[in-house]
Structures are given as C-alpha cells and as structure tokens.
Design an enzyme around this catalytic site. Structure first.
Site, mmCIF file in Angstrom:
data_model
loop_
_atom_site.group_PDB
_atom_site.id
_atom_site.type_symbol
_atom_site.label_atom_id
_atom_site.label_comp_id
_atom_site.label_asym_id
_atom_site.label_seq_id
_atom_site.Cartn_x
_atom_site.Cartn_y
_atom_site.Cartn_z
ATOM 1 N N ALA A 182 15.289 -32.077 18.783
ATOM 2 C CA ALA A 182 14.467 -33.296 18.785
ATOM 3 C C ALA A 182 15.300 -34.495 18.340
ATOM 4 O O ALA A 182 16.364 -34.335 17.731
ATOM 5 C CB ALA A 182 13.276 -33.106 17.852
ATOM 6 N N GLU A 183 14.804 -35.675 18.644
ATOM 7 C CA GLU A 183 15.548 -36.892 18.306
ATOM 8 C C GLU A 183 15.365 -37.292 16.847
ATOM 9 O O GLU A 183 16.207 -37.969 16.268
ATOM 10 C CB GLU A 183 15.108 -38.048 19.209
ATOM 11 C CG GLU A 183 15.799 -38.054 20.570
ATOM 12 C CD GLU A 183 15.558 -36.810 21.392
ATOM 13 O OE1 GLU A 183 14.412 -36.308 21.405
ATOM 14 O OE2 GLU A 183 16.511 -36.317 22.027
ATOM 15 N N THR A 191 0.831 -1.209 0.000
ATOM 16 C CA THR A 191 0.000 0.000 0.000
ATOM 17 C C THR A 191 0.865 1.259 0.000
ATOM 18 O O THR A 191 0.683 2.167 -0.820
ATOM 19 C CB THR A 191 -0.929 -0.008 1.246
ATOM 20 O OG1 THR A 191 -1.688 -1.208 1.210
ATOM 21 C CG2 THR A 191 -1.858 1.192 1.264
ATOM 22 N N SER A 220 -11.120 -20.263 -2.059
ATOM 23 C CA SER A 220 -12.293 -20.112 -2.929
ATOM 24 C C SER A 220 -12.407 -21.242 -3.953
ATOM 25 O O SER A 220 -11.515 -21.428 -4.784
ATOM 26 C CB SER A 220 -12.217 -18.762 -3.658
ATOM 27 O OG SER A 220 -13.238 -18.671 -4.623
ATOM 28 N N ARG A 256 3.057 -40.478 23.896
ATOM 29 C CA ARG A 256 2.000 -39.462 23.841
ATOM 30 C C ARG A 256 2.075 -38.705 22.511
ATOM 31 O O ARG A 256 3.128 -38.656 21.880
ATOM 32 C CB ARG A 256 2.152 -38.431 24.971
ATOM 33 C CG ARG A 256 1.886 -38.995 26.363
ATOM 34 C CD ARG A 256 0.417 -39.334 26.568
ATOM 35 N NE ARG A 256 0.128 -39.743 27.918
ATOM 36 C CZ ARG A 256 0.315 -40.972 28.411
ATOM 37 N NH1 ARG A 256 0.812 -41.928 27.644
ATOM 38 N NH2 ARG A 256 -0.007 -41.242 29.656
ATOM 39 N N ASN A 259 15.987 -41.377 28.026
ATOM 40 C CA ASN A 259 14.738 -41.951 28.516
ATOM 41 C C ASN A 259 13.525 -41.303 27.878
ATOM 42 O O ASN A 259 12.452 -41.874 27.839
ATOM 43 C CB ASN A 259 14.668 -41.815 30.034
ATOM 44 C CG ASN A 259 15.736 -42.657 30.690
ATOM 45 O OD1 ASN A 259 16.030 -43.761 30.231
ATOM 46 N ND2 ASN A 259 16.354 -42.131 31.732
ATOM 47 N N SER A 260 13.706 -40.080 27.402
ATOM 48 C CA SER A 260 12.584 -39.426 26.733
ATOM 49 C C SER A 260 13.022 -39.030 25.323
ATOM 50 O O SER A 260 14.214 -38.889 25.070
ATOM 51 C CB SER A 260 12.165 -38.172 27.497
ATOM 52 O OG SER A 260 13.198 -37.223 27.451
ATOM 53 N N MET A 316 2.437 -28.561 11.107
ATOM 54 C CA MET A 316 1.851 -28.306 9.778
ATOM 55 C C MET A 316 2.926 -28.329 8.693
ATOM 56 O O MET A 316 4.104 -28.494 8.968
ATOM 57 C CB MET A 316 1.130 -26.966 9.767
ATOM 58 C CG MET A 316 -0.220 -27.013 10.421
ATOM 59 S SD MET A 316 -1.087 -25.441 10.204
ATOM 60 C CE MET A 316 -2.744 -25.925 10.709
ATOM 61 N N ASP A 321 4.185 -22.747 5.232
ATOM 62 C CA ASP A 321 4.745 -24.035 4.799
ATOM 63 C C ASP A 321 6.131 -23.939 4.154
ATOM 64 O O ASP A 321 6.846 -24.932 4.077
ATOM 65 C CB ASP A 321 3.801 -24.711 3.786
ATOM 66 C CG ASP A 321 2.429 -24.983 4.363
ATOM 67 O OD1 ASP A 321 2.314 -24.998 5.602
ATOM 68 O OD2 ASP A 321 1.476 -25.176 3.587
HETATM 69 O O1 F6P Z 1 -0.978 -24.021 3.926
HETATM 70 C C1 F6P Z 1 -0.986 -23.625 5.253
HETATM 71 C C2 F6P Z 1 -1.586 -24.662 6.142
HETATM 72 O O2 F6P Z 1 -1.539 -24.196 7.476
HETATM 73 C C3 F6P Z 1 -0.992 -26.061 6.001
HETATM 74 O O3 F6P Z 1 0.198 -26.215 6.725
HETATM 75 C C4 F6P Z 1 -2.132 -26.913 6.503
HETATM 76 O O4 F6P Z 1 -2.069 -28.201 5.925
HETATM 77 C C5 F6P Z 1 -3.347 -26.182 6.020
HETATM 78 O O5 F6P Z 1 -2.957 -24.841 5.804
HETATM 79 C C6 F6P Z 1 -4.523 -26.219 6.949
HETATM 80 O O6 F6P Z 1 -5.578 -25.597 6.298
HETATM 81 P P1 F6P Z 1 -6.917 -25.106 7.009
HETATM 82 O O7 F6P Z 1 -6.612 -23.873 7.806
HETATM 83 O O8 F6P Z 1 -7.845 -24.832 5.876
HETATM 84 O O9 F6P Z 1 -7.367 -26.213 7.913
#
Ligand code: F6P
Length: 326
Positions: free
Chosen positions: A190-191, A27, A76, A250, A218-219, A173, A131
């Site tokens: 992380a492992e 903008t 959309s 878990r 152990n974890s 995600m 992502d």
């Molecule tokens: O593309 C971004 C993202 O957060 C992905 O990591 C995930 O798979 C997807 O969107 C989740 O989409 P929604 O918010 O529609 O559940």
C-alpha cells in the site's frame, strides 16, 4: 497453595481465529497431567451464570482448523461489577474449579486481573485478539490470520483501484492499535498507513498526498486504522474529496470479515504452544500472568503489564513502508 485438580477455560471479548486451537491445547494438556477441564460458555457471562460443560479429549477433536470459538464469547458488563465477579467465583466453587484460564484481549485480561486480585484462585491469561495490542508477546492468537485476510482483500481491491485510477481508503480493525494497518500496508504494497501510534503532530493525510502520491501513480491504497477519535477511513475520504476534488476516491470498510476464517498455521502453532504452556505454568504455581511468545520463546508476563496498552509499533516498520511506497 491448593492442589489443582480441575480447571475452567473461557474465551472472552472479540473472537479470534485460533481460539479453538488454544482451547484444544489447554484441554488435552490438562487431561494429560490428570486434571479435569470445564469449558465455560459465553465468556464471563457464562462464568456468572454457571454455564459450564466438561471437556474431554474427544470434545476438542476436529476444532483446530475452525475459526471463531466453539465456547462462544461475549463482552460482559456484569463481570465489570464486584457483584458480577462474586457470582462468578460462586460458580467456580460450585463446579470445584481450582484455576481459571482466560483467552481474550485487553478488556478480557483486565477483567481477569480484577478477579485474580479479589479472589484466591490462580488465573492465567492467553492473548487472544486480532489486534495484537498486548504487551509482552510478539503476536496474539488471531493476529496473523486477520493480517492475511486483510492482505488478501487489499490485493483484490487493488485490481479495481488500478483499473479505475482511484484512491482507496481501506479501513481495518485494531481498536486503538495500528499493527494490522501498518503490517498489512507493508505486505500489500500500500502507499500509506494511517495509524493511531504515528506522530500526533503530523497530518498523516497531508503527508500521504504531498510525499506518497507521486505523479506516476494513478491509483493508491491507503490503509486506515479504525478510530473513534478521527472518524476512520470515511473521514479521510471526505477530506480528500473536499481538499483535492481532482482525485477519484472510494472507501472500503473490511469490518468483521477480518475476524473470521480458518486460523493460519502460525496461529494454530502459537495457540497450541500457549495452551500447553498455560498448563505448565499452573503446575509451577504461577498465577496472574499472561503467557506470551517473545523471540520465539514462551514467556510469562504479569497481566497488569500486558494490558497497559503501551505496546509500541517498531519505528522501523513505519520507515520501511515510507521508503518502499515511493
Ligand atoms: O478487539 C477485537 C476487535 O475486532 C477490534 O479490532 C474492534 O475494534 C472490535 O473488536 C469490534 O468489536 P465488536 O465485535 O464488538 O463490534
């Protein structure tokens, strides 16, 4: 080439921290060169419906630090049809918009590409997704913030994992990309990370159990990329419960909290640079490109190249995690 006097900007697909910073940059950079700017609400849905509102330098004040997108967003279905895109073009004509800037991820830029092929209007894309799965840019807007959010969560989960000597499968995600999983695994110590890009011929869980889980630990924390194909963290936890009942397992699915929050400094700067560059690109007569950052330089990437879903994960990152988690 038609002279640009007015542009439209929209955010589409999953929201990502830093989208507001990008809208602000677009903008203000556009107004600086004497153009008018219309904010288009709810992504392509608002484009079709003609949900436009003029933006001023004041309307983007106090937005750089805010997560989400004040223009709102949507996925959309109608824009995926030629009829939907025809309505969208009619809206742009009605408001006298000469060029369109789309901030979004893979699906959103694919839509932008279709639109740009069908109608004679310059379209520029900005990579906006947590992502980081767009080719041609080192980072996408929102990725760094989401990565930091994940690391923060994993640090907390480690406290309880250690106290109880448990294995935690933490699902993050990334859709079909493992950037968030791989890099959060490195950053949180992380492992293991189970990601879609790793070799398909190896059983990544088996590998973690046999190599990664040494006796003195152990974890363990295993970061799992969400996946429709293999069932994600739940699937791996179920397998361990069945195949190695001696382990206490878990699962935590971090979910949409990964998309929220105030953008990091990195994402604010990235969004500001890309937003500014998008106006420069339009002034140069560019169209049908995504603006990216490569080696800290602004680059133009053809949209069809950016959305090919073939951005590789550096093998070095896989080796780093494998060695540092012994
Ligand atoms: O593309 C971004 C993202 O957060 C992905 O990591 C995930 O798979 C997807 O969107 C989740 O989409 P929604 O918010 O529609 O559940």
């Amino acid at each position: 080439m038609k002279e640009i006097k007015t542009i439209g900007v929209l955010t589409s697909g999953g929201d990502a921290p830093g989208m507001n910073a990008a809208i602000r940059a677009i903008t203000r950079s556009a107004i600086y060169v004497g153009w008018r700017v219309f904010g288009i609400y709810r992504g392509y849905e608002g484009l079709i419906a003609g949900d436009f509102k003029e933006l001023t330098t004041e309307s983007v004040s106090n937005t750089i630090q805010k997560g989400g997108t004040f223009l709102k967003t949507a996925r959309s279905k109608e824009f995926m049809t030629p009829e939907g895109r025809a309505k969208a073009f009619a809206s742009l004509q009605r408001f006298g918009v000469d060029a369109l800037i789309v901030i979004g991820g893979n699906g959103s830029l694919a839509g932008a590409q279709d639109f740009a092929r069908e109608y004679d209007i310059p379209v520029v894309g900005l990579p906006g997704t947590i992502d980081n799965d767009l080719y041609g840019t080192d980072s996408t807007i929102g990725y760094d913030t989401a990565l930091n959010t994940i690391v923060d969560c994993v640090d907390k989960i480690r406290d309880t994992a250690t106290s109880h000597d448990r294995i935690f499968f933490i699902e993050v995600m990334g859709r079909d990309a493992g950037f968030l999983a791989q890099n959060s695994a490195i950053a949180a110590g992380a492992e293991a990370a189970i990601i879609p890009e790793d070799r398909k011929d190896i059983d990544q869980l088996e590998q973690f159990i046999s190599h990664g889980r040494r006796k003195s630990k152990n974890s363990s924390i295993v970061i799992v990329s969400e996946s429709k194909k293999d069932g994600g963290a739940m699937h791996y936890a179920e397998r361990v419960k069945k195949e190695y009942p001696e382990y206490d397992v878990r699962v935590t699915i971090l979910g949409h909290l990964q998309r929220g929050g105030s953008p990091s400094a990195y994402d604010r700067i990235l969004a500001s640079r890309l937003g500014y560059a998008s106006i420069e690109a339009l002034q140069e007569g560019q169209r049908n490109i995504m603006i990216g950052i490569d080696d800290d330089h602004v680059v133009y990437v053809p949209i069809d190249r950016a959305i090919k879903k073939d951005k590789p994960i550096d093998k070095e990152l896989i080796d780093v995690l494998a060695v540092l988690s012994i």
